[in-house]
Design an enzyme around this catalytic site. Sequence first.
Site, PDB file in Angstrom:
ATOM      1  N   GLN C 128       0.793  -1.280   0.229  1.00 43.72           N
ATOM      2  CA  GLN C 128       0.028  -0.030  -0.066  1.00 43.72           C
ATOM      3  C   GLN C 128       0.807   1.241   0.006  1.00 43.72           C
ATOM      4  OE1 GLN C 128      -1.721   0.795   3.872  1.00 43.72           O
ATOM      5  NE2 GLN C 128      -3.603   1.933   3.002  1.00 43.72           N
ATOM      6  N   TYR C 130       0.201   4.811   0.620  1.00 40.24           N
ATOM      7  CA  TYR C 130      -0.622   5.949   1.081  1.00 40.24           C
ATOM      8  C   TYR C 130       0.262   7.031   1.913  1.00 40.24           C
ATOM      9  CZ  TYR C 130      -5.389   4.438   0.640  1.00 40.24           C
ATOM     10  OH  TYR C 130      -6.722   4.235   0.206  1.00 40.24           O
ATOM     11  N   SER C 131       0.920   6.694   3.027  1.00 41.79           N
ATOM     12  CA  SER C 131       1.713   7.891   3.722  1.00 41.79           C
ATOM     13  C   SER C 131       2.922   8.250   3.202  1.00 41.79           C
ATOM     14  CB  SER C 131       2.014   7.159   5.047  1.00 41.79           C
ATOM     15  OG  SER C 131       0.864   7.008   5.710  1.00 41.79           O
ATOM     16  N   GLU C 246     -10.674  -0.838   6.102  1.00 41.51           N
ATOM     17  CA  GLU C 246      -9.520  -1.305   6.855  1.00 41.51           C
ATOM     18  C   GLU C 246      -9.810  -1.194   8.243  1.00 41.51           C
ATOM     19  OE1 GLU C 246      -5.046   0.319   7.399  1.00 41.51           O
ATOM     20  OE2 GLU C 246      -6.617   1.654   6.744  1.00 41.51           O
ATOM     21  N   ASN C 384      -4.958   7.083  16.713  1.00 38.04           N
ATOM     22  CA  ASN C 384      -6.256   7.350  17.548  1.00 38.04           C
ATOM     23  C   ASN C 384      -6.633   8.305  18.112  1.00 38.04           C
ATOM     24  OD1 ASN C 384      -5.516   4.470  17.661  1.00 38.04           O
ATOM     25  ND2 ASN C 384      -5.677   4.089  19.894  1.00 38.04           N
ATOM     26  N   GLU C 385      -5.780   9.518  17.852  1.00 40.29           N
ATOM     27  CA  GLU C 385      -6.186  11.071  17.864  1.00 40.29           C
ATOM     28  C   GLU C 385      -7.010  11.240  16.838  1.00 40.29           C
ATOM     29  OE1 GLU C 385      -2.891   9.936  18.108  1.00 40.29           O
ATOM     30  OE2 GLU C 385      -2.160  10.614  20.230  1.00 40.29           O
TER      31      GLU C 385
END
Lengths: 385, 385, 397, 397
Positions: C128, C130-131, C246, C384-385
């Site tokens: 993947q 993405y980032s 996801e 999680n933020e």
Amino acid sequence: MSTSTDQEDTLAMLCDSLARYLDDQHSLPQRLHALAQADSAPPPFWQGLANELGLLGVALAEAQGGLGGGMAAHAAMMETLGGALAAEPYLSTIVIGAGLLQRNPGAQADVLLARAVAGQAVIAFAHTETQGWHDRAEVQATLVPDGDGFRLDGRKSVVQSAPWASHFIVSARSSGSAREQGGLSLVLVPRDTPGVRMRPYATRDGVRAAEIAFDGVRLPMDALLGNEGGALPHIEQALDEGTLAVCAEATGVMRRLMRDTLDYVRQRKQFGVPIASFQVLQHRLADMHMALEQAAALTSSVAELLDDAELGAEQRARAVSSAKVAVAKACKAVGQGAVQLHGGMGMTEELAVGHYVRRATLIEGLFGPASWHLRRVARLQASAS
Amino acid sequence: MSTSTDQEDTLAMLCDSLARYLDDQHSLPQRLHALAQADSAPPPFWQGLANELGLLGVALAEAQGGLGGGMAAHAAMMETLGGALAAEPYLSTIVIGAGLLQRNPGAQADVLLARAVAGQAVIAFAHTETQGWHDRAEVQATLVPDGDGFRLDGRKSVVQSAPWASHFIVSARSSGSAREQGGLSLVLVPRDTPGVRMRPYATRDGVRAAEIAFDGVRLPMDALLGNEGGALPHIEQALDEGTLAVCAEATGVMRRLMRDTLDYVRQRKQFGVPIASFQVLQHRLADMHMALEQAAALTSSVAELLDDAELGAEQRARAVSSAKVAVAKACKAVGQGAVQLHGGMGMTEELAVGHYVRRATLIEGLFGPASWHLRRVARLQASAS
Amino acid sequence: MAWKLSPAETAFRDEVRDFLARELTPELRVAGRRCSGIFNDYEDGIAWHRILAKRGWSTPKWPVEHGGTGWSPMQHYIFASEVSTANAPRVAPMGTGMVAPVIIAFGTEAQKRAWLPGIRSGDDYWCQGYSEPQSGSDLASLQCKAVRDGDHYVINGTKIWTTHAQYANKMFCLVRTRSGGKAQQGISFLCFDFKTPGITVRPIISISGDHELNQVFFDDVRVPLDSLLGEEDQGWSVAKYLLQHERGGAWTPMLRERLRRLHTAADTAFAHRDAGDMAAADMALRLAEIECAIDAVEATELQQLRAQARGEPPGIRPSMGKVLGSELRQRITELAVEIAGPQAAIDMPMADCELDDMTVPEEAVFAMSAYLNDRAASIYAGTNEVQRNIIAAQILK
Amino acid sequence: MAWKLSPAETAFRDEVRDFLARELTPELRVAGRRCSGIFNDYEDGIAWHRILAKRGWSTPKWPVEHGGTGWSPMQHYIFASEVSTANAPRVAPMGTGMVAPVIIAFGTEAQKRAWLPGIRSGDDYWCQGYSEPQSGSDLASLQCKAVRDGDHYVINGTKIWTTHAQYANKMFCLVRTRSGGKAQQGISFLCFDFKTPGITVRPIISISGDHELNQVFFDDVRVPLDSLLGEEDQGWSVAKYLLQHERGGAWTPMLRERLRRLHTAADTAFAHRDAGDMAAADMALRLAEIECAIDAVEATELQQLRAQARGEPPGIRPSMGKVLGSELRQRITELAVEIAGPQAAIDMPMADCELDDMTVPEEAVFAMSAYLNDRAASIYAGTNEVQRNIIAAQILK
């Protein structure tokens, strides 16, 4: 509540020079390079400490050629070493090793102590066993009279600095069954003694430890440190002092983690702004800071307390455990926070934070996790009331 | 994992009508006004539930004239009642009282059960004693044979709804010493029986409870519910069902707290913006929401589980305790969060939040706090493995 | 907690158990047990994937017409539980769980025919993109560029945190095909052969010492125009669809399995303790706390399964699941390190632990690896933020 | 933890102990013990204040020239510890600890002569007018107005959360004397007679059922111009100075005393338990956790005392103290409620608890009152959210 200001100043000066030396000789790349080759001897900075700086004796009694700095000096040294991830083998050789030798003098002990302070001997304390969890009397290794000496048998686990050590101080049972308070003894075992086998490995913080097997190891009479069967109080004191030493080390480790994290969130931008502008991250940083400041303050208070000659063993235990609880909590808050706030970069070996976090994580568990120390405090409270 | 959809629909309909009735007859001001005068009988809504709505039997077995809704129905009722802070005396009379009577039938029990469902009798379960903490076998009250009946002596503490009750179901020891598992019995004691003294008071949620003294109380043979000495399993089941009922009540209480808090932070401005725009408060709200949703989901799963006739006592205990742990945690998160996010206003009796928070706080401890239930889960785990 | 299964569900569970007993080899169980990261490495993962594929179970969640099983949500949950309990290798989901659903939703018939069979069989292994170094939580700010040049897109730029790029032969990737305007605009979703010239991979070693992650560099990488999935410049909606997917899936089966391991480890660690010693009792309480926390997460996951079966949109449930599941997973590995005691410090490959009379406990080494790896659980797939931001935005709406 | 005292410090501690043994009456000890809020009510508080004043100890922290004791920081700490341990009433600090320091710092000689002696003796009782219904954390947005009219300011508006307004005869108050410009500008700090016509007080009953707080309304309240402390429109700097002062002081002495009560309560609650019962052992662990947390806060407070003795500015230490102290206090009262068990639900005046053979445990009623009251500890005097903002701003600087 009073400390000699002169001594404080001297200590601060010595630590400054130590910090400068480490900056120069023990940067993170230098450390990694040196550790990669440190299979059987400590990295080169150790000789620098002993010889160039002559710092290994600052905490030890003046009678032993030290400066008499006591636990306050150990704490200051460990904090500075922690800032450079360089605690071993000061912890095992000087705090624990030299501490045990000082309190159990004798011909062998005195010689080894002098050599250790001069950087000519490295000591590892072979006490923990696989089945022990953190119980300090959980020793199954045996020491039995054998001719004009002793015979030592047993297994020791995760002996810190063992691959670098010239000597082991080994705890073993002269009598009684595992977990019994009485019957423990300490013996001095040179590394090359027949019957000693070692399985060396790295630990997660990059330094070295080992599993050690003692099979029918024959030792002379004067290998015994202190009284036969009466070693537990010495073991307890050595481990308590070791505990407080890693608490002080943690201050150094965490200050670096905090500094790097603050730097990172100030420069890292997401959504067009530095991530330091997110209130949730700000509050997390505030909590990390408070945890660190509390741990550091309590650690130095307790270090001072431990230098009081009239302090009882229970008071010492109570104070050290409390400090370790604060430090373990802080290591978790600061370590986990540092990774989270660094995001993916905190998960890699590429930044210092990844290395410091691993040491912080090991410190959480070293000499017992918070839960173990809390239970000890509860037990001491019950016996005191 | 299957429920009858028909029954679910019926229940939802009944709860809707209950909610509308409570909105209309049991708003917060009405509640406070009614409770101020409810020294010796429940507030008027109770008669409405029994007579106008005819809802008190929905959970009970069809043989007893109920709708057979079981714990799922209790849970739905309690959640709705919780939303209006109106759980008592449904909890004491129907969930616990009628539950015990159903499972310990007899001439007296059958009559009382019918009257309770008709709203003509209010039952209080006099079980807890001052020294008991939350131990369910910690009963010192005694029941001894006396002529053609029994003699009851002892003290009961914080008997919920007692000042409103026409009847007490009292636990007492026929044999054995306090905390022994065997030897407990249950007896039915009408409120006006000679030798019964009560010290009534309000509890922090505004409803009523009492200390009760039973001094030489003479009871007929048929006052006994079930077998002499064999009451503990019944007591355990009644308290477990009571526990799950307050878990469901908590869902109603917390949903209101959550709603009010969300409304408040949306309209309250500081620094020129709604405080809902502060990320730290947003995350706290998210955590409150998650705690509530987990507690609610687990509570309804466990309610369904409890309606399984083949469920063993240990499985029941395990499931109920787990739900109570989630609920206690959620009550703390949601209750404390609601006060904090309301600021000073959350600390007063002037908004609904202050009243709901007190009920949430009592629910945390009712039938044992999270710590007690966690230890029970640990004990059951050990005995299961 | 033991939930009540219907007779049909019980029968299905037994069928899965039989299959596992028969097909999951001892070697693969060991590999599954030693997997302290998120997924097993290629070799073990794909071996197990191929076994599943033979049984028709490698892509159970896909629509039946593409090779899904048509199971009920509860069957998926049972399957996941059994597979976890049996310590089967955890197969990286970049193909089956991430790119496949978007291919099915957005792909042309030709693209489906080209890409889905290889995923299902295990012949293709996807990674993947993405980032990027400057685009983590703020994914929309990505800069990696693709420019049309005749029949090709020419890609230049870099991607980071690319799991298993060292094994992949296919990549799906977000690229910027137009600049200017809102950050979310002008992004396209490309799928292409990862062996195309101009792609280089730099390993990133994690604090657990594992090599799962990589940085990928694109230097004039030419991929055909039919690499485009969905419309050009409209890749953001494809990306969001994938992120939503996801985050789905149940955490509980894995959490329960990890908790079982904790119980075993604690039993071993405290086997020799006196009755008066509190260490075992204290630990039992903390294990009970985890157990209850798993019950609570499980109840929300089962509720979600029912909602899914009723056709309700997932809403913020995947975000809740991510936060609750990942943080509980982190608490479990924290406790595992504590139970492991001093031996948790040891750094060595798990395969080396056993050695004559100086064996090191594999579970202790696993514990620390898992702990260090799990620090990432609150970072990857949307921190999680960010998840809490999403939850708050929804409840404050 | 028992810290080492110097001989002089030990002598001082003994002197304080002697004084308390002699002067603190049993009635006042009971009042101190039953104080579940922040301060004792007027009657008991002022009775104790007058006893302290007679000894010269009612305003120990003031400069010596105004009647302070000149103690070292450590002496203040010892004094606070002994007074807490003895359950002395807690005297509301609006006079001695809040307005007095600003009078000393900003007041004219005439103002000092007018106001300080009454505070010191206990003849005057002050209340604080800071917050308003729309101005809580955002104090600078306050709207209560004072307009010059000849020799007077005329005040109109309202203040809220005014502790002990029902007892006060003096008030210090922030008012807006100029509008427009930055919110912090145009604020003035006034001190005046609270019995001035036009002031009305509405009680606010807290969730613990106590009446400590009030709302105050000003309806054309005329106060003389020399009510102004500091310069007109420059009251914000006075206000900030006060807030800084308010947050100082050690939390540990009170926390230690509360923990001692928890131990006693737990010993009673679990006195009859079997050895096999875990409740007592579990609770002991949680008490140990609190004890260690207090040690940590105490160490930072002692460090702060030393820094203060060296003349260092307090920086963010008061904010840290507020957060740590208040949250620990809240944890203590949570645990107290748990230990109290079912009886914690009982709502009755503590003085009524004892009654023949149906006595209710006073400690249980205290526990819940304290718990409910302590919810405010993270709200008043600058919410803990604001304190964390302050800490973060400082460390990120």
